[in-house]
Design a protein around this motif. Structure first.
Motif, PDB file in Angstrom:
ATOM      1  N   LEU A  63       0.834  -1.209   0.000  1.00  5.17           N
ATOM      2  CA  LEU A  63       0.000   0.000   0.000  1.00  5.17           C
ATOM      3  C   LEU A  63       0.868   1.258   0.000  1.00  5.17           C
ATOM      4  CD1 LEU A  63      -3.118   0.606   2.239  1.00  5.17           C
ATOM      5  CD2 LEU A  63      -1.274   2.267   2.193  1.00  5.17           C
ATOM      6  N   ARG A  64       1.856   1.288   0.878  1.00  4.10           N
ATOM      7  CA  ARG A  64       2.731   2.465   0.954  1.00  4.10           C
ATOM      8  C   ARG A  64       3.550   2.623  -0.326  1.00  4.10           C
ATOM      9  NH1 ARG A  64      -0.109   5.221   4.408  1.00  4.10           N
ATOM     10  NH2 ARG A  64       0.013   4.546   6.577  1.00  4.10           N
ATOM     11  N   ALA A  65       3.944   1.507  -0.922  1.00  4.50           N
ATOM     12  CA  ALA A  65       4.694   1.564  -2.175  1.00  4.50           C
ATOM     13  C   ALA A  65       3.831   2.135  -3.299  1.00  4.50           C
ATOM     14  CB  ALA A  65       5.212   0.179  -2.545  1.00  4.50           C
ATOM     15  N   VAL A  66       2.531   1.810  -3.310  1.00  2.00           N
ATOM     16  CA  VAL A  66       1.614   2.367  -4.311  1.00  2.00           C
ATOM     17  C   VAL A  66       1.495   3.874  -4.126  1.00  2.00           C
ATOM     18  CG1 VAL A  66      -0.813   2.467  -5.020  1.00  2.00           C
ATOM     19  CG2 VAL A  66       0.306   0.256  -4.707  1.00  2.00           C
ATOM     20  N   GLU A  67       1.372   4.326  -2.893  1.00  3.17           N
ATOM     21  CA  GLU A  67       1.310   5.770  -2.635  1.00  3.17           C
ATOM     22  C   GLU A  67       2.567   6.479  -3.144  1.00  3.17           C
ATOM     23  OE1 GLU A  67      -1.461   6.329   1.320  1.00  3.17           O
ATOM     24  OE2 GLU A  67       0.670   5.887   1.621  1.00  3.17           O
ATOM     25  N   LYS A  68       3.698   5.838  -2.980  1.00  3.20           N
ATOM     26  CA  LYS A  68       4.956   6.430  -3.432  1.00  3.20           C
ATOM     27  C   LYS A  68       5.058   6.423  -4.956  1.00  3.20           C
ATOM     28  CE  LYS A  68       9.958   6.152  -2.646  1.00  3.20           C
ATOM     29  NZ  LYS A  68      11.029   5.405  -1.931  1.00  3.20           N
ATOM     30  N   ALA A  69       4.566   5.346  -5.581  1.00  2.00           N
ATOM     31  CA  ALA A  69       4.661   5.218  -7.035  1.00  2.00           C
ATOM     32  C   ALA A  69       3.655   6.107  -7.760  1.00  2.00           C
ATOM     33  CB  ALA A  69       4.446   3.762  -7.451  1.00  2.00           C
ATOM     34  N   GLU A  70       2.549   6.423  -7.113  1.00  3.63           N
ATOM     35  CA  GLU A  70       1.498   7.228  -7.735  1.00  3.63           C
ATOM     36  C   GLU A  70       1.217   8.445  -6.860  1.00  3.63           C
ATOM     37  OE1 GLU A  70      -1.160   8.973  -9.954  1.00  3.63           O
ATOM     38  OE2 GLU A  70       0.028   7.276 -10.647  1.00  3.63           O
ATOM     39  N   PRO A  71       2.023   9.515  -7.003  1.00  2.44           N
ATOM     40  CA  PRO A  71       1.829  10.714  -6.175  1.00  2.44           C
ATOM     41  C   PRO A  71       0.409  11.249  -6.315  1.00  2.44           C
ATOM     42  CG  PRO A  71       3.877  10.840  -7.421  1.00  2.44           C
ATOM     43  CD  PRO A  71       3.130   9.658  -7.958  1.00  2.44           C
ATOM     44  N   GLY A  72      -0.146  11.631  -5.205  1.00  2.00           N
ATOM     45  CA  GLY A  72      -1.511  12.147  -5.206  1.00  2.00           C
ATOM     46  C   GLY A  72      -2.511  11.154  -4.677  1.00  2.00           C
ATOM     47  N   LEU A  73      -2.201   9.864  -4.739  1.00  3.11           N
ATOM     48  CA  LEU A  73      -3.081   8.846  -4.176  1.00  3.11           C
ATOM     49  C   LEU A  73      -2.755   8.642  -2.704  1.00  3.11           C
ATOM     50  CD1 LEU A  73      -3.466   5.890  -6.725  1.00  3.11           C
ATOM     51  CD2 LEU A  73      -5.142   7.628  -6.103  1.00  3.11           C
TER      52      LEU A  73
END
Length: 250
Positions: free
Chosen positions: A53-63
């Motif tokens: 989950l945290r990696a997704v937030e980092k990969a997709e700024p704004g989410l």
């Protein structure tokens, strides 16, 4: 035609150049699943799904994902997804019943392997479901209650006993009340290590089934949001991040 083509290219460029739209997605943590979400909150190992989950937030700024202060059991996670009260959840297995209620991103997050645990002094090798079914006639195979694993074993004619948790099953196995428990490799390794029973237990050599876990999304999540999530996961897959996180918890 050339003008239309240039207009299309310009539009695509502007979309790429524009800053990502800020968006919050509702989610929860799964209670009683320390491998996915560790309630102790250790920074270096907060849980496999929390790290993704945290990696997704980092990969997709704004989410950003909200609602992580809530720890709910799996059955309630499923109900919240089905009712659209959460937008996305890391991580769930697929099943026909589940796919009728919500959607899944196409990128597998990690793979779980079905294995058995036996006492270390048990010399038997149970390499097939048929052998497991035969062994279960003497003592039922233990499985955690509330998982899809039970249906898989029953379909193979394995006699099972459902118990409250993997930890409870390990204690029953240690006391000789059962000879075999069946479950997911990552969870079982975690519970064996955490219970201090490592020298008394062994994981069988056979892998009975492999199943990928996925990001689940409410059925009416907008397609544009699903695409942002999918692209973030594809980037993490391409960069080897998903594999690294999965390996960390094996």
């Amino acid at each position: 035609m050339p003008g239309q083509r240039w207009l299309g290219l310009l539009t695509a460029f502007l979309c790429l150049a524009a800053p990502a739209q800020e968006m919050s997605l509702r989610t929860v943590q799964q209670a009683g699943a320390a491998v996915k979400y560790d309630p102790t909150g250790r920074p270096h190992k907060p849980g496999l799904c929390m790290e993704i989950l945290r990696a997704v937030e980092k990969a997709e700024p704004g989410l950003r994902f909200t609602g992580l202060a809530q720890h709910v059991p799996l059955k309630r996670v499923e109900r919240l997804l089905a009712e659209g009260q959460v937008d996305a959840f890391f991580c769930l297995l697929k099943s026909p019943e589940r796919e009728r209620q919500w959607r899944y991103a196409p990128v597998p997050l990690y793979v779980i392997r079905h294995v058995v645990v036996q006492r270390a002094d048990d010399t038997r090798h149970l390499d097939t479901l048929a052998e497991l079914a035969t062994a279960s006639r003497a003592k039922r195979v233990l499985v955690a209650r509330g998982t899809a694993i039970a249906r898989h074993l029953l379909a193979a004619d394995v006699a099972i006993a459902e118990v409250g948790s993997e930890r409870e099953a390990l204690q029953m196995l240690n006391m000789g009340r059962a000879d075999v428990m069946y479950g997911q490799d990552i969870n079982l390794r975690h519970h064996i290590a955490d219970s201090g029973l490592g020298e008394r237990m062994k994981i069988g050599r056979a892998v009975f089934q492999e199943e990928p876990q996925f990001l689940a999304m409410r059925a009416d999540l907008p397609a544009a949001v699903e695409e942002r999530l999918t692209q973030a996961l594809r980037k993490l897959e391409r960069d080897g991040v998903l594999r690294q996180i999965g390996d960390k918890y094996r």
